[in-house]
Design a protein around this motif. Structure first.
Motif, PDB file in Angstrom:
ATOM      1  N   MET A  99      11.584   6.509  -4.594  1.00 22.45           N
ATOM      2  CA  MET A  99      12.881   6.807  -4.004  1.00 22.45           C
ATOM      3  C   MET A  99      12.991   6.246  -2.586  1.00 22.45           C
ATOM      4  O   MET A  99      14.061   5.806  -2.160  1.00 22.45           O
ATOM      5  CB  MET A  99      13.138   8.315  -3.996  1.00 22.45           C
ATOM      6  CG  MET A  99      13.323   8.920  -5.381  1.00 22.45           C
ATOM      7  SD  MET A  99      14.580   8.058  -6.381  1.00 22.45           S
ATOM      8  CE  MET A  99      16.073   8.352  -5.430  1.00 22.45           C
ATOM      9  N   ALA A 100      11.885   6.258  -1.843  1.00 24.26           N
ATOM     10  CA  ALA A 100      11.908   5.692  -0.494  1.00 24.26           C
ATOM     11  C   ALA A 100      12.169   4.184  -0.545  1.00 24.26           C
ATOM     12  O   ALA A 100      12.927   3.646   0.264  1.00 24.26           O
ATOM     13  CB  ALA A 100      10.592   5.966   0.222  1.00 24.26           C
ATOM     14  N   SER A 101      11.557   3.504  -1.515  1.00 26.83           N
ATOM     15  CA  SER A 101      11.766   2.058  -1.630  1.00 26.83           C
ATOM     16  C   SER A 101      13.186   1.746  -2.092  1.00 26.83           C
ATOM     17  O   SER A 101      13.791   0.766  -1.639  1.00 26.83           O
ATOM     18  CB  SER A 101      10.749   1.443  -2.599  1.00 26.83           C
ATOM     19  OG  SER A 101      10.946   1.916  -3.916  1.00 26.83           O
ATOM     20  N   ARG A 130      10.014  -4.932  10.987  1.00 27.72           N
ATOM     21  CA  ARG A 130      11.117  -3.960  11.007  1.00 27.72           C
ATOM     22  C   ARG A 130      11.264  -3.275   9.645  1.00 27.72           C
ATOM     23  O   ARG A 130      11.432  -2.052   9.572  1.00 27.72           O
ATOM     24  CB  ARG A 130      12.424  -4.658  11.376  1.00 27.72           C
ATOM     25  CG  ARG A 130      13.618  -3.708  11.473  1.00 27.72           C
ATOM     26  CD  ARG A 130      14.914  -4.463  11.694  1.00 27.72           C
ATOM     27  NE  ARG A 130      15.319  -5.224  10.519  1.00 27.72           N
ATOM     28  CZ  ARG A 130      15.934  -4.693   9.457  1.00 27.72           C
ATOM     29  NH1 ARG A 130      16.213  -3.398   9.418  1.00 27.72           N
ATOM     30  NH2 ARG A 130      16.273  -5.449   8.440  1.00 27.72           N
ATOM     31  N   ILE A 131      11.181  -4.044   8.570  1.00 34.52           N
ATOM     32  CA  ILE A 131      11.303  -3.477   7.231  1.00 34.52           C
ATOM     33  C   ILE A 131      10.146  -2.523   6.946  1.00 34.52           C
ATOM     34  O   ILE A 131      10.335  -1.435   6.384  1.00 34.52           O
ATOM     35  CB  ILE A 131      11.341  -4.585   6.164  1.00 34.52           C
ATOM     36  CG1 ILE A 131      12.581  -5.470   6.355  1.00 34.52           C
ATOM     37  CG2 ILE A 131      11.337  -3.985   4.764  1.00 34.52           C
ATOM     38  CD1 ILE A 131      13.888  -4.754   6.158  1.00 34.52           C
ATOM     39  N   GLU A 136       0.829  -1.210   0.000  1.00 38.64           N
ATOM     40  CA  GLU A 136       0.000   0.000   0.000  1.00 38.64           C
ATOM     41  C   GLU A 136       0.862   1.259   0.000  1.00 38.64           C
ATOM     42  O   GLU A 136       0.525   2.258  -0.643  1.00 38.64           O
ATOM     43  CB  GLU A 136      -0.914  -0.005   1.228  1.00 38.64           C
ATOM     44  CG  GLU A 136      -1.875   1.176   1.272  1.00 38.64           C
ATOM     45  CD  GLU A 136      -2.770   1.147   2.502  1.00 38.64           C
ATOM     46  OE1 GLU A 136      -3.610   2.059   2.644  1.00 38.64           O
ATOM     47  OE2 GLU A 136      -2.626   0.211   3.321  1.00 38.64           O
ATOM     48  N   LYS A 137       2.003   1.218   0.690  1.00 42.03           N
ATOM     49  CA  LYS A 137       2.896   2.376   0.730  1.00 42.03           C
ATOM     50  C   LYS A 137       3.533   2.656  -0.636  1.00 42.03           C
ATOM     51  O   LYS A 137       3.997   3.759  -0.894  1.00 42.03           O
ATOM     52  CB  LYS A 137       4.001   2.152   1.765  1.00 42.03           C
ATOM     53  CG  LYS A 137       3.534   2.044   3.213  1.00 42.03           C
ATOM     54  CD  LYS A 137       4.727   1.925   4.140  1.00 42.03           C
ATOM     55  CE  LYS A 137       4.313   1.885   5.602  1.00 42.03           C
ATOM     56  NZ  LYS A 137       3.858   0.546   6.008  1.00 42.03           N
ATOM     57  N   PHE A 142      10.528   1.392   6.076  1.00 42.37           N
ATOM     58  CA  PHE A 142       9.932   1.982   4.875  1.00 42.37           C
ATOM     59  C   PHE A 142       9.092   3.203   5.249  1.00 42.37           C
ATOM     60  O   PHE A 142       9.137   4.241   4.572  1.00 42.37           O
ATOM     61  CB  PHE A 142       9.085   0.928   4.167  1.00 42.37           C
ATOM     62  CG  PHE A 142       8.667   1.303   2.773  1.00 42.37           C
ATOM     63  CD1 PHE A 142       9.253   2.357   2.078  1.00 42.37           C
ATOM     64  CD2 PHE A 142       7.679   0.590   2.125  1.00 42.37           C
ATOM     65  CE1 PHE A 142       8.869   2.682   0.784  1.00 42.37           C
ATOM     66  CE2 PHE A 142       7.279   0.900   0.833  1.00 42.37           C
ATOM     67  CZ  PHE A 142       7.881   1.957   0.168  1.00 42.37           C
ATOM     68  N   ARG A 143       8.335   3.105   6.336  1.00 45.12           N
ATOM     69  CA  ARG A 143       7.518   4.228   6.785  1.00 45.12           C
ATOM     70  C   ARG A 143       8.401   5.426   7.143  1.00 45.12           C
ATOM     71  O   ARG A 143       8.071   6.581   6.819  1.00 45.12           O
ATOM     72  CB  ARG A 143       6.677   3.818   7.980  1.00 45.12           C
ATOM     73  CG  ARG A 143       5.703   4.919   8.436  1.00 45.12           C
ATOM     74  CD  ARG A 143       4.872   4.525   9.630  1.00 45.12           C
ATOM     75  NE  ARG A 143       5.680   4.288  10.818  1.00 45.12           N
ATOM     76  CZ  ARG A 143       5.869   3.105  11.366  1.00 45.12           C
ATOM     77  NH1 ARG A 143       5.321   2.023  10.851  1.00 45.12           N
ATOM     78  NH2 ARG A 143       6.614   2.971  12.468  1.00 45.12           N
ATOM     79  N   GLU A 144       9.539   5.162   7.765  1.00 49.65           N
ATOM     80  CA  GLU A 144      10.461   6.247   8.112  1.00 49.65           C
ATOM     81  C   GLU A 144      11.052   6.903   6.868  1.00 49.65           C
ATOM     82  O   GLU A 144      11.204   8.127   6.814  1.00 49.65           O
ATOM     83  CB  GLU A 144      11.578   5.686   8.996  1.00 49.65           C
ATOM     84  CG  GLU A 144      11.098   5.235  10.367  1.00 49.65           C
ATOM     85  CD  GLU A 144      12.146   4.423  11.112  1.00 49.65           C
ATOM     86  OE1 GLU A 144      13.255   4.245  10.560  1.00 49.65           O
ATOM     87  OE2 GLU A 144      11.853   3.959  12.232  1.00 49.65           O
ATOM     88  N   GLU A 145      11.369   6.090   5.871  1.00 49.76           N
ATOM     89  CA  GLU A 145      11.894   6.644   4.621  1.00 49.76           C
ATOM     90  C   GLU A 145      10.853   7.523   3.939  1.00 49.76           C
ATOM     91  O   GLU A 145      11.173   8.584   3.396  1.00 49.76           O
ATOM     92  CB  GLU A 145      12.327   5.518   3.674  1.00 49.76           C
ATOM     93  CG  GLU A 145      13.539   4.729   4.133  1.00 49.76           C
ATOM     94  CD  GLU A 145      14.819   5.546   4.095  1.00 49.76           C
ATOM     95  OE1 GLU A 145      14.809   6.658   3.526  1.00 49.76           O
ATOM     96  OE2 GLU A 145      15.833   5.088   4.666  1.00 49.76           O
ATOM     97  N   LEU A 146       9.598   7.093   3.962  1.00 54.37           N
ATOM     98  CA  LEU A 146       8.526   7.882   3.348  1.00 54.37           C
ATOM     99  C   LEU A 146       8.307   9.192   4.103  1.00 54.37           C
ATOM    100  O   LEU A 146       7.963  10.210   3.501  1.00 54.37           O
ATOM    101  CB  LEU A 146       7.224   7.074   3.329  1.00 54.37           C
ATOM    102  CG  LEU A 146       7.118   5.985   2.257  1.00 54.37           C
ATOM    103  CD1 LEU A 146       5.906   5.095   2.521  1.00 54.37           C
ATOM    104  CD2 LEU A 146       7.010   6.618   0.869  1.00 54.37           C
ATOM    105  N   ALA A 147       8.507   9.171   5.415  1.00 54.56           N
ATOM    106  CA  ALA A 147       8.339  10.386   6.205  1.00 54.56           C
ATOM    107  C   ALA A 147       9.394  11.421   5.825  1.00 54.56           C
ATOM    108  O   ALA A 147       9.128  12.633   5.837  1.00 54.56           O
ATOM    109  CB  ALA A 147       8.424  10.065   7.695  1.00 54.56           C
ATOM    110  N   GLU A 148      10.599  10.966   5.456  1.00 51.93           N
ATOM    111  CA  GLU A 148      11.667  11.881   5.073  1.00 51.93           C
ATOM    112  C   GLU A 148      11.550  12.321   3.620  1.00 51.93           C
ATOM    113  O   GLU A 148      11.951  13.417   3.250  1.00 51.93           O
ATOM    114  CB  GLU A 148      13.029  11.208   5.291  1.00 51.93           C
ATOM    115  CG  GLU A 148      13.356  10.947   6.746  1.00 51.93           C
ATOM    116  CD  GLU A 148      14.750  10.372   6.924  1.00 51.93           C
ATOM    117  OE1 GLU A 148      15.535  10.422   5.959  1.00 51.93           O
ATOM    118  OE2 GLU A 148      15.056   9.891   8.028  1.00 51.93           O
TER     119      GLU A 148
END
Length: 244
Positions: free
Chosen positions: A84-86, A67-68, A39-40, A72-78
């Motif tokens: 690019m987050a993936s 954990r992954i 979904e992300k 991924f959620r943290e990468e999307l927040a940044e």
């Protein structure tokens, strides 16, 4: 490319993340997390393939998948960009030796099709790969290459009649990520006098090359005709840099 709907997104993710079992999720506790990850990705095929490649290389344990997903959620927040987050997630989860192998692509021009054996021999020459007893360096290099293709970070272009991979390339967005990281790490910065790896190009300065005291590798990335025009003076400068 057109975004995929929910069903096709999950199908693509399963095909990659559960490739070892023919695309079948055999751990019911992972399905909800997998769909949460998908979904992300917002239906973007490259994002789904990249994160699916990450999960393929992880053990089928709930805590590891959680954990992954959190990473991924943290990468999307940044960076509110699913692709690019993936890709950043995929890079972050690589072991150190595979990070070095992937960063080698930073010296090649956009849309450059690279000879796979050239890459593997480069990795061997710089001892990027782990030493494994009773195995040839070329075999370990082939394993490293397969690990990067399984993670969808390198794309196969041509194969020989026997199925052996001959050439490869990387997606433009993967290249953007690789170049940024390579510059941050001084792995390859064409405009810098202290980068460690360079690709020969027609606009290179022999003077700047001679001043590079950290240079470890100089590779051909241009057409043969262009290389012939500058090859001699660059080779002499390269020898001086390496004290040869």
């Amino acid at each position: 490319p057109k975004c995929l709907n929910e069903d096709y997104s999950w199908l693509l993710f399963r095909k990659i993340a559960f490739a070892a079992t023919g695309g079948e999720c055999r751990h019911s506790e992972l399905e909800d997390i997998g769909k949460e990850i998908v979904e992300k990705c917002k239906g973007l095929p490259l994002a789904i393939k990249a994160v699916g490649g990450v999960m393929l290389c992880k053990p089928p344990h709930y805590h590891e998948w959680r954990r992954i997903s959190d990473h991924f959620r943290e990468e999307l927040a940044e960076n509110d960009n699913s692709v690019m987050a993936s890709l950043q997630l995929s890079y972050d989860e690589l072991p150190p030796y595979l990070k070095s192998c992937l960063l080698c692509y930073s010296i090649f021009p956009e849309d450059c099709v690279v000879d796979k054996d050239q890459l593997v021999h480069w990795w061997i020459g710089e001892s990027f790969m782990p030493v494994r007893n009773h195995r040839l360096s070329t075999e370990v290099g082939e394993d490293c290459f397969s690990e990067l293709t399984n993670r969808c970070l390198i794309e196969v272009v041509d194969k020989a009649y026997n199925g052996r991979i001959q050439t490869c390339k990387i997606h433009d967005m993967v290249r953007d990520l690789v170049i940024r990281i390579a510059e941050d790490d001084a792995f390859s910065i064409p405009s810098d006098a202290n980068c460690r790896h360079l690709g020969i190009s027609s606009d290179m300065s022999a003077r700047n090359l001679a001043a590079d005291q950290r240079l470890r590798a100089l590779l051909t990335t241009t057409k043969i005709g262009e290389v012939n025009k500058i090859g001699s003076k660059l080779a002499k400068s390269f020898c001086r840099c390496c004290h040869l």
